[in-house]
Write a protein that holds these residues in place. Structure first.
Motif, PDB file in Angstrom:
ATOM      1  N   ASP A 102       0.832  -1.203   0.000  1.00 47.30           N
ATOM      2  CA  ASP A 102       0.000   0.000   0.000  1.00 47.30           C
ATOM      3  C   ASP A 102       0.871   1.260   0.000  1.00 47.30           C
ATOM      4  OD1 ASP A 102       0.502   1.001   2.767  1.00 47.30           O
ATOM      5  OD2 ASP A 102      -0.450  -0.878   3.347  1.00 47.30           O
ATOM      6  N   TYR A 103       0.209   2.381  -0.280  1.00 44.29           N
ATOM      7  CA  TYR A 103       0.935   3.635  -0.470  1.00 44.29           C
ATOM      8  C   TYR A 103       1.444   4.224   0.841  1.00 44.29           C
ATOM      9  CZ  TYR A 103      -0.383   3.640  -5.359  1.00 44.29           C
ATOM     10  OH  TYR A 103      -0.515   3.313  -6.688  1.00 44.29           O
ATOM     11  N   HIS A 104       0.823   3.875   1.962  1.00 45.78           N
ATOM     12  CA  HIS A 104       1.366   4.312   3.250  1.00 45.78           C
ATOM     13  C   HIS A 104       2.787   3.783   3.424  1.00 45.78           C
ATOM     14  CE1 HIS A 104      -2.675   5.216   5.466  1.00 45.78           C
ATOM     15  NE2 HIS A 104      -2.207   6.258   4.810  1.00 45.78           N
ATOM     16  N   GLN A 105       2.981   2.528   3.086  1.00 43.08           N
ATOM     17  CA  GLN A 105       4.301   1.931   3.205  1.00 43.08           C
ATOM     18  C   GLN A 105       5.270   2.507   2.166  1.00 43.08           C
ATOM     19  OE1 GLN A 105       2.756  -2.180   2.997  1.00 43.08           O
ATOM     20  NE2 GLN A 105       3.624  -2.506   5.034  1.00 43.08           N
ATOM     21  N   GLN A 106       4.763   2.807   0.977  1.00 45.60           N
ATOM     22  CA  GLN A 106       5.606   3.468  -0.024  1.00 45.60           C
ATOM     23  C   GLN A 106       6.056   4.837   0.490  1.00 45.60           C
ATOM     24  OE1 GLN A 106       6.828   2.322  -2.776  1.00 45.60           O
ATOM     25  NE2 GLN A 106       5.431   0.961  -3.853  1.00 45.60           N
ATOM     26  N   ALA A 107       5.163   5.539   1.198  1.00 44.68           N
ATOM     27  CA  ALA A 107       5.515   6.855   1.746  1.00 44.68           C
ATOM     28  C   ALA A 107       6.604   6.736   2.796  1.00 44.68           C
ATOM     29  CB  ALA A 107       4.277   7.521   2.341  1.00 44.68           C
ATOM     30  N   ILE A 108       6.510   5.697   3.633  1.00 48.79           N
ATOM     31  CA  ILE A 108       7.548   5.476   4.647  1.00 48.79           C
ATOM     32  C   ILE A 108       8.890   5.218   3.969  1.00 48.79           C
ATOM     33  CG2 ILE A 108       8.322   3.894   6.467  1.00 48.79           C
ATOM     34  CD1 ILE A 108       5.372   3.496   7.205  1.00 48.79           C
ATOM     35  N   PHE A 109       8.885   4.384   2.926  1.00 53.23           N
ATOM     36  CA  PHE A 109      10.144   4.077   2.248  1.00 53.23           C
ATOM     37  C   PHE A 109      10.712   5.298   1.532  1.00 53.23           C
ATOM     38  CE2 PHE A 109      12.806   2.494  -1.208  1.00 53.23           C
ATOM     39  CZ  PHE A 109      13.627   1.621  -0.505  1.00 53.23           C
ATOM     40  N   SER A 110       9.874   6.235   1.141  1.00 51.34           N
ATOM     41  CA  SER A 110      10.358   7.409   0.401  1.00 51.34           C
ATOM     42  C   SER A 110      11.325   8.256   1.220  1.00 51.34           C
ATOM     43  CB  SER A 110       9.179   8.274  -0.062  1.00 51.34           C
ATOM     44  OG  SER A 110       8.554   8.913   1.041  1.00 51.34           O
ATOM     45  N   LEU A 126      17.487 -10.127   2.195  1.00 52.00           N
ATOM     46  CA  LEU A 126      16.600  -9.200   1.500  1.00 52.00           C
ATOM     47  C   LEU A 126      15.546  -9.918   0.663  1.00 52.00           C
ATOM     48  CD1 LEU A 126      16.194  -6.201   1.361  1.00 52.00           C
ATOM     49  CD2 LEU A 126      17.677  -6.110  -0.618  1.00 52.00           C
ATOM     50  N   ASP A 127      15.943 -10.977  -0.036  1.00 53.70           N
ATOM     51  CA  ASP A 127      14.968 -11.696  -0.860  1.00 53.70           C
ATOM     52  C   ASP A 127      13.853 -12.291  -0.015  1.00 53.70           C
ATOM     53  OD1 ASP A 127      16.179 -11.073  -3.226  1.00 53.70           O
ATOM     54  OD2 ASP A 127      17.292 -12.955  -3.398  1.00 53.70           O
ATOM     55  N   SER A 128      14.207 -12.796   1.163  1.00 48.67           N
ATOM     56  CA  SER A 128      13.185 -13.377   2.032  1.00 48.67           C
ATOM     57  C   SER A 128      12.227 -12.307   2.546  1.00 48.67           C
ATOM     58  CB  SER A 128      13.846 -14.095   3.214  1.00 48.67           C
ATOM     59  OG  SER A 128      14.625 -13.182   3.984  1.00 48.67           O
ATOM     60  N   ILE A 129      12.743 -11.081   2.743  1.00 47.38           N
ATOM     61  CA  ILE A 129      11.875  -9.983   3.185  1.00 47.38           C
ATOM     62  C   ILE A 129      10.905  -9.592   2.078  1.00 47.38           C
ATOM     63  CG2 ILE A 129      11.831  -7.553   3.877  1.00 47.38           C
ATOM     64  CD1 ILE A 129      14.492  -7.989   5.265  1.00 47.38           C
ATOM     65  N   HIS A 189      12.146  -2.057   8.238  1.00 37.64           N
ATOM     66  CA  HIS A 189      13.517  -2.561   8.146  1.00 37.64           C
ATOM     67  C   HIS A 189      14.157  -2.152   6.816  1.00 37.64           C
ATOM     68  CE1 HIS A 189      12.930  -5.952  11.346  1.00 37.64           C
ATOM     69  NE2 HIS A 189      12.902  -4.744  11.847  1.00 37.64           N
ATOM     70  N   LEU A 190      13.398  -2.262   5.735  1.00 42.49           N
ATOM     71  CA  LEU A 190      13.915  -1.846   4.434  1.00 42.49           C
ATOM     72  C   LEU A 190      14.282  -0.361   4.432  1.00 42.49           C
ATOM     73  CD1 LEU A 190      11.562  -3.587   1.837  1.00 42.49           C
ATOM     74  CD2 LEU A 190      13.997  -4.000   2.155  1.00 42.49           C
ATOM     75  N   THR A 191      13.413   0.448   5.022  1.00 47.10           N
ATOM     76  CA  THR A 191      13.647   1.893   5.055  1.00 47.10           C
ATOM     77  C   THR A 191      14.901   2.227   5.842  1.00 47.10           C
ATOM     78  OG1 THR A 191      11.258   2.290   4.914  1.00 47.10           O
ATOM     79  CG2 THR A 191      12.633   4.125   5.648  1.00 47.10           C
ATOM     80  N   ILE A 192      15.069   1.605   6.988  1.00 40.32           N
ATOM     81  CA  ILE A 192      16.251   1.872   7.819  1.00 40.32           C
ATOM     82  C   ILE A 192      17.528   1.493   7.066  1.00 40.32           C
ATOM     83  CG2 ILE A 192      17.476   1.189   9.916  1.00 40.32           C
ATOM     84  CD1 ILE A 192      14.736   0.896  11.276  1.00 40.32           C
ATOM     85  N   CYS A 193      17.518   0.310   6.463  1.00 35.70           N
ATOM     86  CA  CYS A 193      18.718  -0.162   5.756  1.00 35.70           C
ATOM     87  C   CYS A 193      19.073   0.735   4.578  1.00 35.70           C
ATOM     88  CB  CYS A 193      18.510  -1.599   5.283  1.00 35.70           C
ATOM     89  SG  CYS A 193      18.440  -2.815   6.617  1.00 35.70           S
ATOM     90  N   PHE A 194      18.073   1.084   3.763  1.00 37.82           N
ATOM     91  CA  PHE A 194      18.366   1.912   2.590  1.00 37.82           C
ATOM     92  C   PHE A 194      18.606   3.371   2.966  1.00 37.82           C
ATOM     93  CE2 PHE A 194      16.917  -1.750   0.259  1.00 37.82           C
ATOM     94  CZ  PHE A 194      17.667  -1.692  -0.900  1.00 37.82           C
ATOM     95  N   PHE A 195      18.047   3.806   4.085  1.00 39.69           N
ATOM     96  CA  PHE A 195      18.360   5.159   4.566  1.00 39.69           C
ATOM     97  C   PHE A 195      19.829   5.228   4.955  1.00 39.69           C
ATOM     98  CE2 PHE A 195      18.756   8.610   7.573  1.00 39.69           C
ATOM     99  CZ  PHE A 195      17.937   9.594   7.055  1.00 39.69           C
ATOM    100  N   ILE A 196      20.331   4.174   5.618  1.00 37.84           N
ATOM    101  CA  ILE A 196      21.752   4.130   5.972  1.00 37.84           C
ATOM    102  C   ILE A 196      22.607   4.143   4.710  1.00 37.84           C
ATOM    103  CG2 ILE A 196      23.553   2.720   7.030  1.00 37.84           C
ATOM    104  CD1 ILE A 196      21.449   1.735   9.026  1.00 37.84           C
TER     105      ILE A 196
END
Length: 530
Positions: free
Chosen positions: A82-90, A139-142, A152-159
């Motif tokens: 959903d787009y809420h999660q896309q917003a978090i990843f942005s 990552l593939d399992s996630i 978790h994805l957001t934290i990792c890619f933010f780093i």
């Protein structure tokens, strides 16, 4: 660019290359350069060719995490996140818009024996390699689960992007002393070409090689269920590249601290010797200028009318367009993106560059509605087998090309105005501040648009025996279990388009006169008090 990147340089009289001198004991005897001009030009290139290639490669490495981060929303969209999660990843894209906050620290704090730039370059690149290596094992399992852990994805890619932004500060600063004074202008070329190439590898190449459909169609004789690479294997490969190349840079590339070292605007010494607080004080002085403050407000709000553009690619994937097909559209767009700034520059080099900015703003508002029309009619092109004809992609390519013209007209004119008003005594700090604010002004509307689109969307539970009326994330499974299906009656994307157009038109009436007035001010009104 580093916050003090374009300050004056202090020429080192003992540097034999810059002064064409040859050491003879304690004396320096000038050499007579009797080479023809063509040979002298080539000698400058041969002097810096290894440095240029190294800078180019470092900028390519910088673009890899950015490209991978750009590919993740496409992967998530294909999994109906959903787009809420896309917003978090942005939020992973924000570090490059905020790097000015820690740029003075990177430029002023270092281990002198290890190297001013290597003190930050080496650990940040090792950190990128380490994070990629860790992600490659899980990552593939996630991503293959029905409910990916977006936090978790957001934290990792933010780093990853935070380290890439820090690496960018260090490399930009190092380029100024790594290259000879005559070739220092090549630094921006290395930045542009290298980062674009890295993004292309991490985004276009990865999505193409990850797609089973693309690989089966163009790379294989026998179809398979997976692409040539996975996200995990791709990140594992680049983690090894980061480890190896960073080690080589650490061991074999030396910094020349005395090569046209940066000095403060008063000539008192190398930049950074006055401390971190002096740098932040300077930034604060610039922001507090009344005209700069008004311009900052313009930069932070001007893109609110285009916030819905961030949803177009995701909505097309939602309609059934393959993510790799959209990614491959970047290939024919690249030459256009290279040529446009060159073509537009001659129209923005005059005394009123923001006139082009305001004209392009109106066209871009129209494109906001045109892109909405594109999203709306996309399902009409879908064929019975679920594919889309080539004529549709030609239509999309033409639309994107026209949109790029409006986008680059705004971008180039804004950059021209930034260069025009920047105080030449502190040009690097001034320019970087304005460019950072402009980037931030594009990020926050996109994040908000992604966050609210689901809240503005209305779905009904149709059919079956369920008593549930509205279908949302919490009731969707119950609706389907009762034999019904979720039917969208109002798409929040189109509501956002209407809101964005209204806000864009409102902004034009609100800030049009202010924008024109600012570009007519005397240049002295933009200078920072010393």
């Amino acid at each position: 660019m580093v916050y003090d990147a374009t300050r004056s340089r202090k020429k080192d009289p003992a540097n034999t290359w810059l002064n064409l001198e040859e050491s003879n004991g304690n004396n320096h005897t000038p050499l007579i350069d009797d080479k023809p001009p063509e040979t002298r030009k080539m000698s400058w290139w041969y002097q810096d060719r290894s440095s240029v290639l190294l800078l180019l490669f470092l900028y390519i490495l910088q673009g890899i995490p950015l490209g991978l981060a750009g590919s993740i929303p496409m992967l998530l969209a294909s999994k109906n996140v959903d787009y809420h999660q896309q917003a978090i990843f942005s939020f992973v894209f924000w570090p490059f818009s905020l790097k000015l906050l820690w740029a003075p620290i990177v430029d002023s704090t270092y281990f002198a024996k290890f190297g001013r730039r290597k003190s930050w370059l080496v650990p940040t690149q090792y950190c990128i390699g380490l994070v990629m290596l860790i992600l490659s094992y899980g990552l593939d399992s996630i991503l293959n689960t029905s409910n990916p852990n977006i936090l978790h994805l957001t934290i990792c890619f933010f780093i990853l992007n935070f380290c890439a932004a820090t690496q960018d500060i260090a490399v930009d600063g190092w380029a100024l002393t790594m290259l000879s004074k005559k070739n220092v202008g090549l630094a921006s070329t290395c930045n542009s070409v290298g980062q674009t190439a890295g993004y292309f590898l991490g985004y276009v190449v990865f999505l193409a090689l990850e797609s089973a459909d693309f690989c089966n169609k163009y790379l294989r004789s026998e179809p398979q269920t997976e692409g040539v690479v996975t996200l995990a294997s791709f990140m594992y490969f680049w983690s090894i590249v980061f480890f190896i190349t960073t080690t080589f840079v650490m061991l074999f590339k030396k910094e020349d601290q005395q090569r046209h070292e940066e000095v403060n605007e008063d000539g008192s010494g190398p930049v950074g010797t006055n401390g971190i607080f002096a740098a932040y004080k300077l930034l604060w002085k610039i922001i507090c200028l009344p005209n700069v403050l008004q311009y900052v407000i313009i930069l932070l709000t001007v893109k609110v009318g285009f916030a819905s553009e961030s949803l177009v690619g995701l909505k097309l994937i939602e309609s059934g367009i393959h993510k790799e097909s959209l990614a491959l559209l970047a290939i024919p767009m690249t030459p256009l993106q290279i040529m446009l700034p060159l073509l537009i520059a001659k129209y923005t080099s005059g005394p009123k560059p923001l006139d082009i900015f305001l004209k392009a703003f109106r066209w871009r508002i129209l494109f906001t509605m045109w892109l909405a029309l594109l999203v709306y009619i996309t399902p009409l092109f879908k064929e019975e087998d679920g594919t889309y004809p080539y004529s549709y992609f030609v239509f999309v390519l033409i639309t994107y090309s026209c949109h790029q013209v409006a986008l680059y007209c705004m971008f180039v004119s804004m950059m021209a105005f930034n260069a025009k008003i920047s105080d030449p005594r502190i040009g690097g700090t001034y320019m970087t501040l304005l460019n950072t604010v402009a980037n931030l002004g594009g990020n926050w509307p996109s994040t908000l648009a992604l966050w609210f689109v689901d809240d503005l969307t209305t779905n009904y539970c149709v059919g079956g025996k369920s008593e549930i009326q509205y279908c949302n994330k919490d009731t969707k499974e119950a609706c389907i279990a009762a034999g019904g299906k979720c039917d969208m009656s109002v798409d929040g994307y189109y509501i956002e388009v209407v809101v964005c157009v209204i806000l864009g038109i409102g902004w034009l009436f609100w800030k049009r006169r202010t924008t024109r007035r600012l570009q007519e001010l005397d240049p002295e009104r933009w200078k920072c008090p010393t």
